[in-house]
Design a protein around this motif. Structure first.
Motif, mmCIF file in Angstrom:
data_model
loop_
_atom_site.group_PDB
_atom_site.id
_atom_site.type_symbol
_atom_site.label_atom_id
_atom_site.label_comp_id
_atom_site.label_asym_id
_atom_site.label_seq_id
_atom_site.Cartn_x
_atom_site.Cartn_y
_atom_site.Cartn_z
ATOM 1 N N ALA A 158 0.808 -1.438 0.107
ATOM 2 C CA ALA A 158 0.029 -0.031 -0.102
ATOM 3 C C ALA A 158 0.752 1.247 0.031
ATOM 4 C CB ALA A 158 -1.037 0.000 1.139
ATOM 5 N N ALA A 159 1.879 1.265 0.825
ATOM 6 C CA ALA A 159 2.840 2.402 0.929
ATOM 7 C C ALA A 159 3.352 2.742 -0.460
ATOM 8 C CB ALA A 159 3.794 2.166 1.815
ATOM 9 N N LYS A 160 3.605 1.599 -1.068
ATOM 10 C CA LYS A 160 4.612 1.933 -2.211
ATOM 11 C C LYS A 160 3.607 2.668 -3.227
ATOM 12 C CE LYS A 160 4.850 -1.835 -4.604
ATOM 13 N NZ LYS A 160 5.100 -3.430 -4.974
ATOM 14 N N ARG A 161 2.376 2.190 -3.530
ATOM 15 C CA ARG A 161 1.259 2.703 -4.302
ATOM 16 C C ARG A 161 1.133 4.072 -4.038
ATOM 17 N NH1 ARG A 161 -3.629 -1.211 -4.520
ATOM 18 N NH2 ARG A 161 -1.905 -2.832 -4.053
ATOM 19 N N VAL A 162 0.863 4.697 -2.743
ATOM 20 C CA VAL A 162 0.656 5.891 -2.367
ATOM 21 C C VAL A 162 1.811 6.713 -2.354
ATOM 22 C CG1 VAL A 162 -0.431 7.311 -0.886
ATOM 23 C CG2 VAL A 162 -1.136 4.953 -0.734
ATOM 24 N N PHE A 163 2.893 6.160 -2.158
ATOM 25 C CA PHE A 163 4.086 7.100 -2.071
ATOM 26 C C PHE A 163 4.490 7.378 -3.568
ATOM 27 C CE2 PHE A 163 5.615 5.668 2.257
ATOM 28 C CZ PHE A 163 5.305 6.825 2.749
ATOM 29 N N SER A 164 4.427 6.372 -4.496
ATOM 30 C CA SER A 164 4.664 6.786 -5.826
ATOM 31 C C SER A 164 3.878 7.674 -6.318
ATOM 32 C CB SER A 164 4.631 5.201 -6.552
ATOM 33 O OG SER A 164 5.259 4.265 -6.083
ATOM 34 N N GLU A 165 2.681 7.539 -5.918
ATOM 35 C CA GLU A 165 1.487 8.504 -6.618
ATOM 36 C C GLU A 165 1.747 10.031 -6.245
ATOM 37 O OE1 GLU A 165 -2.515 7.327 -6.400
ATOM 38 O OE2 GLU A 165 -3.006 9.090 -6.932
ATOM 39 N N LYS A 166 1.825 10.252 -4.747
ATOM 40 C CA LYS A 166 1.949 11.363 -4.165
ATOM 41 C C LYS A 166 3.477 11.893 -3.565
ATOM 42 C CE LYS A 166 -2.786 11.222 -2.411
ATOM 43 N NZ LYS A 166 -3.558 11.574 -1.046
ATOM 44 N N GLY A 167 4.281 11.105 -3.590
ATOM 45 C CA GLY A 167 5.388 11.550 -3.089
ATOM 46 C C GLY A 167 5.429 11.563 -1.487
ATOM 47 N N PHE A 168 6.569 11.694 -1.059
ATOM 48 C CA PHE A 168 6.582 11.326 0.483
ATOM 49 C C PHE A 168 5.806 12.510 1.171
ATOM 50 C CE2 PHE A 168 8.692 12.134 4.567
ATOM 51 C CZ PHE A 168 8.508 10.945 4.949
ATOM 52 N N THR A 169 6.138 13.734 0.884
ATOM 53 C CA THR A 169 5.514 14.628 1.964
ATOM 54 C C THR A 169 3.918 14.617 1.767
ATOM 55 O OG1 THR A 169 7.609 16.077 1.693
ATOM 56 C CG2 THR A 169 5.644 17.149 2.685
ATOM 57 N N ARG A 170 3.377 14.586 0.598
ATOM 58 C CA ARG A 170 1.953 14.671 0.373
ATOM 59 C C ARG A 170 1.227 13.458 0.568
ATOM 60 N NH1 ARG A 170 0.643 17.324 -5.239
ATOM 61 N NH2 ARG A 170 1.437 15.594 -5.597
ATOM 62 N N THR A 171 2.001 12.338 0.945
ATOM 63 C CA THR A 171 1.314 11.001 1.668
ATOM 64 C C THR A 171 1.216 11.074 2.918
ATOM 65 O OG1 THR A 171 2.494 9.723 -0.336
ATOM 66 C CG2 THR A 171 1.629 8.650 1.481
ATOM 67 N N THR A 172 -0.128 10.898 3.335
ATOM 68 C CA THR A 172 -0.405 10.896 4.905
ATOM 69 C C THR A 172 -0.453 9.189 5.060
ATOM 70 O OG1 THR A 172 -2.880 10.704 4.927
ATOM 71 C CG2 THR A 172 -1.605 12.767 4.858
ATOM 72 N N MET A 173 -0.351 9.140 6.778
ATOM 73 C CA MET A 173 -0.270 7.758 7.177
ATOM 74 C C MET A 173 -1.661 7.346 7.050
ATOM 75 S SD MET A 173 2.614 7.098 7.999
ATOM 76 C CE MET A 173 2.930 5.689 9.493
ATOM 77 N N GLU A 174 -2.429 8.068 6.979
ATOM 78 C CA GLU A 174 -4.009 7.785 6.679
ATOM 79 C C GLU A 174 -4.189 7.296 5.164
ATOM 80 O OE1 GLU A 174 -6.847 10.542 8.056
ATOM 81 O OE2 GLU A 174 -8.378 8.898 7.457
ATOM 82 N N ASP A 175 -3.615 7.930 4.367
ATOM 83 C CA ASP A 175 -3.540 7.435 2.901
ATOM 84 C C ASP A 175 -3.250 6.096 3.122
ATOM 85 O OD1 ASP A 175 -4.449 9.894 1.898
ATOM 86 O OD2 ASP A 175 -2.594 10.600 1.616
ATOM 87 N N ILE A 176 -2.229 5.837 3.499
ATOM 88 C CA ILE A 176 -1.587 4.568 3.371
ATOM 89 C C ILE A 176 -2.427 3.440 4.108
ATOM 90 C CG2 ILE A 176 0.468 3.035 4.073
ATOM 91 C CD1 ILE A 176 2.100 5.527 4.132
ATOM 92 N N ALA A 177 -3.008 3.785 5.270
ATOM 93 C CA ALA A 177 -3.832 3.066 6.177
ATOM 94 C C ALA A 177 -4.869 2.618 5.223
ATOM 95 C CB ALA A 177 -4.321 3.664 7.453
ATOM 96 N N LYS A 178 -5.732 3.552 4.697
ATOM 97 C CA LYS A 178 -6.757 3.386 3.762
ATOM 98 C C LYS A 178 -6.478 2.450 2.704
ATOM 99 C CE LYS A 178 -10.237 6.868 4.426
ATOM 100 N NZ LYS A 178 -9.927 8.247 4.373
ATOM 101 N N GLU A 179 -5.399 2.690 1.861
ATOM 102 C CA GLU A 179 -5.016 1.990 0.961
ATOM 103 C C GLU A 179 -4.713 0.368 1.295
ATOM 104 O OE1 GLU A 179 -4.580 2.856 -2.423
ATOM 105 O OE2 GLU A 179 -4.061 0.925 -3.239
#
Lengths: 212, 212, 212, 212
Positions: free
Chosen positions: B21-42
């Motif tokens: 999940a983290a991979k997907r979200v970080f790739s899409e939004k970059g580190f700073t704009r990714t929130t832990m909640e984003d990853i949790a949701k994914e």
DNA sequence: CATGAATGAGGCTTCATTCAT
DNA sequence: AATGAATGAAGCCTCATTCAT
């Protein structure tokens, strides 16, 4: 008019003051961990003042890169304009130019490559992004021209000149980023310039049609 | 122990779930704009759970790179272990390995280079930083070995093998970062693999003692 | 399900807690001078928590009005639904309803009219604006229906029912705003309800076709 | 003295210049979203200059209302002073006056009612508040006088004249605020003047002792 | 008088992280 | 182990107001 000019100069001076401060803080802490207040303090100004000169944090950050790209372009135009050089001599001049640019302001160069290789790019305003893109494109175009000349002269491998320019640029930025990253991981000596030198040698040799 | 093992397996599975999940979200939004909640949701988990598996956001981010570095090392060891190859064949195998690694997970590779070339590195815990450093060093060492062999065989230029490895690495990361940055600036076609191919060719040619 | 329900109830309780606090602070200080921190403190919560229940300050402010509009609509529907009343009796019931709504929560009523008569409206998100508009429209429609009935019965002047509803509404809000404004200017006694009473009388008499 | 006078005139002209600009900007953006710089730009002055003529933003805002209140008072005195009119004719003249005042400067009227019905009132300096209060009281007094006359003549219902004046005023402001609020919610046609007309008719009929 | 650059307090909002359940 | 509501620190930015020129 005297007044007009003085004001203009003072405005520019203030901008510089901010830029210098920003450069220092960004280099030390990176973009995210740098606060506008950090920069304000470093510049001995109030936070509000920064916004009289830069629309927001992103633009301030990016403007550092703009300056150095402009300087790079001037240097590259100079190289291209020197009709007395053959392609390989121009490669040497190009390499010299890159070293110059690097030494012009190493911190800013690193900042610029951080910017170019990071998500920050995605946050910039369209105009600013376009501006950076335009300058990058122009730089790359000027570099590509040198390769084009070498290909026409028959001394370079016949590859797409823009691809060669991209690779040259990627090598330059890659070495700089990697070496400064190594320095973060391991506060050792600074091999950057030596490595850069070797990498350019390899690159130059790598693009020759015949050995030289 | 059966229970113990199952628990262990489940724990590992959960970790993977988060990493994916983290991979997907970080790739899409970059580190700073990714929130832990984003990853949790994914990952279809709660934010709190992430902290049961990763100390914090930075470590989670960095762990992506660890995975790919581990994969890279396996591939490189395989190349080095193949006694039937001469130095230039090993370079080819090295290049193949790099392509493999890239294709294994392009997003993570980009992430890793972003990490390596960014301020995030400065935020990592010393242990994690050390771990990344160790793996990087090992990778670079394995790459350097190939150059060392070529130098000993007399087919490569006599440059410091570690510098050559650095340059190779810098070229690889530089091209990847620069091409993906160009894609941000200008949503055009993706020349990455072609450019990578040419750059490796140039590099290989550039390090030969004699023309081949 | 028990758990599900309990959570739901607790969530609603929390919302109320915030709404009550917001009402108090907004009423005392007005929209602009109220800070989210003020409300958080009043609600004995942290600022961040407010944002778990309301998207932003505007929405929180507007949600106060939504509640009262919903209550108003219920009351109006009740009036309209009572088939045993003739037009003039419905006017009386309407007036009673307005008094009820006012007493249901005077501070919120004043807030609502402040909202409706102010620039704050321009800041709201389109959805919220639409929601308020819908409820307002519905309220006005229900009021208009009464006038329509009176016109059909021949007891009211033949004016556009919606215009009459607007006027009724404007009179109501105008009196409330003006009286509370007078109270600000001059911390005297509170004539609001008496004035409201007289104004409704005048209005009622003013719309009769024949004297009654 | 000639110089003195000229200076005075120029000072007054400057004030007007600012008031005109303020009116325009406040009307367009509302109080909170209007910045002093907006007004300065509109007036083609510098922000600092505004403070030479108005103590602060609030006072500037309120001064708009003062102007129109003064104009209103003049009109109302004229109505009251016309001995040839009976009470109902004076009501008609009053209504005409209100329309005049509205048309004298609709934006300012709306501003004034916004001010009167808003939190901004709470921010004003005591003096300014007192000034507004005095003018309002005077206006209301003049209006009340008309009702008083009608009551004495026996043609109006016997209600407290000041309450009637309040209601008249509330109706006027209520209709104006509500109609302009509707325009914000729903960029439709502008029924203000028609609605105002009907509302005054209803009001007039509503206060008659006998039908007329 | 006029300017307009500079100030800096303060507001809104986000989000990594914690902890009671 | 998992949850997810709550926290609260901190950052960006705005803008009324001041003051040196």
């Amino acid at each position: 008019m005297g007044i007009q000019e003085r004001k203009e100069r003072e405005r520019e001076r203030r901008r510089q003051q901010i830029i210098v401060a920003a450069k220092r803080v960004f280099s030390e802490k990176g973009f995210t961990r740098t606060t506008m207040e950090d920069i304000a303090k470093e510049a001995e100004l109030s936070p509000g003042t920064l916004y009289l000169y830069f629309k927001n944090k992103d633009e301030l950050y990016a403007s550092l890169s703009l300056r150095i790209l402009q300087y790079l372009i001037i240097r590259l135009e100079h190289v291209n304009g020197n009709a007395s050089l053959d392609a390989n001599q121009k490669i040497d001049a190009l390499v010299d130019a890159m070293f110059d640019v690097y030494e012009f302001d190493p911190l800013v160069i690193i900042n610029m490559f951080h910017l170019q290789s990071s998500e920050t790019l995605k946050n910039l305003s369209p105009q600013l992004l376009a501006e950076i893109e335009a300058l990058s494109r122009k730089s790359l175009g000027l570099i590509a021209k040198i390769f084009e000349m070498g290909i026409e002269e028959g001394v370079f491998l016949d590859r797409h000149p823009f691809a060669m320019a991209d690779i040259f640029w990627a090598l330059f930025s890659g070495v700089i980023l990697w070496e400064s990253s190594k320095k973060i991981m391991d506060e050792k000596k600074d091999y950057l310039k030596q490595t850069l030198r070797v990498s350019f040698d390899i690159f130059k040799k790598g693009i020759q049609r015949e050995d030289y």
